[in-house]
Design an enzyme around this catalytic site. Structure first.
Site, short mmCIF file in Angstrom:
data_model
loop_
_atom_site.label_atom_id
_atom_site.label_comp_id
_atom_site.label_asym_id
_atom_site.label_seq_id
_atom_site.Cartn_x
_atom_site.Cartn_y
_atom_site.Cartn_z
N HIS A 96 0.23 5.98 15.04
CA HIS A 96 -0.14 7.29 15.60
C HIS A 96 0.06 8.38 14.54
O HIS A 96 -0.81 9.23 14.33
CB HIS A 96 0.72 7.58 16.83
CG HIS A 96 0.57 8.97 17.36
ND1 HIS A 96 -0.57 9.39 18.01
CD2 HIS A 96 1.40 10.03 17.32
CE1 HIS A 96 -0.42 10.66 18.34
NE2 HIS A 96 0.75 11.08 17.94
N ARG A 111 -7.55 3.28 16.23
CA ARG A 111 -6.90 3.66 14.97
C ARG A 111 -6.17 2.41 14.47
O ARG A 111 -5.33 1.86 15.16
CB ARG A 111 -5.96 4.86 15.14
CG ARG A 111 -4.82 4.64 16.09
CD ARG A 111 -3.71 5.68 15.98
NE ARG A 111 -2.93 5.79 17.19
CZ ARG A 111 -1.98 4.95 17.57
NH1 ARG A 111 -1.67 3.92 16.79
NH2 ARG A 111 -1.32 5.13 18.68
N TYR A 116 4.42 -1.48 20.36
CA TYR A 116 3.69 -1.36 21.63
C TYR A 116 2.28 -1.95 21.61
O TYR A 116 1.60 -1.94 22.63
CB TYR A 116 3.62 0.12 22.07
CG TYR A 116 3.01 1.06 21.04
CD1 TYR A 116 1.63 1.19 20.94
CD2 TYR A 116 3.80 1.79 20.17
CE1 TYR A 116 1.07 2.04 20.00
CE2 TYR A 116 3.25 2.64 19.23
CZ TYR A 116 1.88 2.76 19.15
OH TYR A 116 1.34 3.58 18.21
C1 LIG Z 1 0.76 19.24 25.59
C2 LIG Z 1 1.31 18.17 24.73
N1 LIG Z 1 2.03 17.17 25.28
C3 LIG Z 1 2.51 16.18 24.49
C4 LIG Z 1 2.31 16.18 23.14
C5 LIG Z 1 2.85 15.07 22.26
N2 LIG Z 1 1.73 14.23 21.81
C6 LIG Z 1 1.25 14.34 20.56
S1 LIG Z 1 -0.04 13.31 20.29
C7 LIG Z 1 0.03 12.68 21.86
C8 LIG Z 1 -0.94 11.62 22.31
C9 LIG Z 1 -2.34 12.07 22.40
O1 LIG Z 1 -3.19 10.97 22.62
P1 LIG Z 1 -4.75 11.08 22.58
O2 LIG Z 1 -5.19 12.28 23.34
O3 LIG Z 1 -5.29 9.77 23.00
O4 LIG Z 1 -5.08 11.37 21.03
P2 LIG Z 1 -4.81 10.42 19.75
O5 LIG Z 1 -3.47 10.82 19.22
O6 LIG Z 1 -4.87 9.01 20.21
O7 LIG Z 1 -5.88 10.78 18.77
C10 LIG Z 1 1.07 13.29 22.57
C11 LIG Z 1 1.42 12.95 23.96
C12 LIG Z 1 1.55 17.25 22.60
N3 LIG Z 1 1.27 17.33 21.29
N4 LIG Z 1 1.08 18.23 23.41
#
Ligand SMILES: Cc1ncc(C[n+]2csc(CCOP(=O)(O)OP(=O)(O)O)c2C)c(N)n1
Ligand SMILES: [Mg+2]
Length: 331
Positions: A223, A219, A232
């Site tokens: 985020h 991306r 980061y």
């Molecule tokens: C169960 C849960 N834990 C933590 C979060 C907070 N959170 C939102 S997005 C994210 C990162 C997810 O990363 P990834 O799976 O790589 O997806 P990306 O955002 O990079 O598309 C986190 C930890 C959440 N939404 N749900």
């Protein structure tokens, strides 16, 4: 494919601007991941399911969700959660990886009902650390379900880089532990993605079982609009990924075959602009969002602590002279 990817990129850029202008709420940009969402979904048949995360609104639109619904969703409107009839798209899952057991469940249902349907469940690299990912993979493997798990490995889970996420070299190799096929594709190559998903869907529909596809992507932006990736990510990393930009590569390829030129590019630009303007107008025609809707549709009756929070918000809103309707105030 190229037109849909171009539309998605422009939709994404406008959404970020709308957030900055206070016209929608927090928004998770996807620029850089267009091919992963468009090419994968175009390989589905209309009866197949898209099971998205918060970042997969590109896949949702390609499979039939109107653009204005996506704007409404990020504007904090329940109308934005509505999926039109006969559009096989699941609601957006924000809790990480919870959509993957749903995708396996849809595939299980299709198998039991002997319906020719495949589920395409999206997830991020970070989601591969959640129990739900492993449960969905195991269940799909054991029952040989018609499901495709599609990982958009964009190298980060918010600020956590891929090498801190897992001790394996790839996400694709995890498939082997569950008796599932694993494939890794370049997320900047729309045709490679299309082929991988089409092959996986065909195999799944013929009873060949599930596939895990890992697409390497990035991306370019934050985020979400609340994030600052300079805290980061090394300087220059995003620019390096732009050198193999999926839209640019597809456009170059089409032009080399004489299938695309400046005139066609100008024509789609005009069309894209009108489509997005029309969708924004539909969202804004609904008027201001009622922040009290935050408390609706989760509990049949609100627990006391949430009722207190709702009351507190209501008095804050009243103090700020945002007058809720009498119906809202009386609840
Ligand atoms: C169960 C849960 N834990 C933590 C979060 C907070 N959170 C939102 S997005 C994210 C990162 C997810 O990363 P990834 O799976 O790589 O997806 P990306 O955002 O990079 O598309 C986190 C930890 C959440 N939404 N749900
Ligand atoms: Mg990620």
């Amino acid at each position: 494919m190229y037109q849909q990817m171009s539309l998605l990129r422009e939709f994404d850029r406008r959404s970020v601007r709308l957030q900055r202008a206070g016209r929608i709420g927090t928004y998770p940009p996807l620029e850089g991941q267009e091919a992963c969402q468009v090419a994968s979904t175009l390989a589905l048949r209309s009866q197949d399911f898209v099971v998205p995360t918060y970042r997969d609104y590109g896949a949702m639109m390609v499979h039939g969700v109107p653009m204005e619904n996506i704007f409404m969703y990020w504007n904090g409107r329940t109308e934005g959660c509505e999926i039109p009839q006969n559009v096989n798209v699941f609601p957006i899952a924000v809790p990480i990886a919870t959509q993957l057991p749903h995708a396996a469940g849809l595939a299980f249902a299709a198998k039991l009902k002997k319906e020719d349907q495949v589920a395409l469940g999206f997830f991020g690299d970070g989601a591969s650390s959640e129990g739900d990912f492993h449960e969905a993979m195991n269940f799909a493997g054991v029952f040989k379900l018609p499901v495709v798990f599609f990982c958009e490995n964009n190298q980060y889970a918010i600020s956590v880089p891929f090498e801190r996420q897992t001790a394996t070299q790839t996400i694709a190799e995890k498939a082997r532990a569950y008796g599932v096929s694993g494939v890794r594709v370049p997320g900047w190559d729309a045709i490679a993605i299309y082929r991988a998903v089409r092959d996986a869907v065909t195999r799944a529909a013929e009873g060949g079982g599930p596939t895990l596809i890992e697409a390497l992507t990035y991306r370019y932006g934050p985020h979400t609009t609340s994030d600052d990736p300079t805290k980061y990510r090394p300087e220059g990393e995003a620019e390096a990924w732009r050198h193999r930009d999926a839209l640019h590569l597809l456009s170059q390829s089409l032009r080399s075959f004489g299938l695309w030129d400046d005139e066609q590019e100008a024509a789609i630009r005009e069309n894209i602009d009108q489509t997005i303007r029309g969708a924004i107008a539909k969202m804004e025609s609904l008027g201001p969002v009622n922040p009290l809707h935050l408390f609706d549709h989760v509990y049949a009756s609100l627990p006391k602590y949430l009722q207190r929070q709702r009351d507190a918000l209501l008095s804050e809103l009243s103090a700020a002279a945002v007058t809720p309707s009498p119906r809202e105030a009386s609840r």
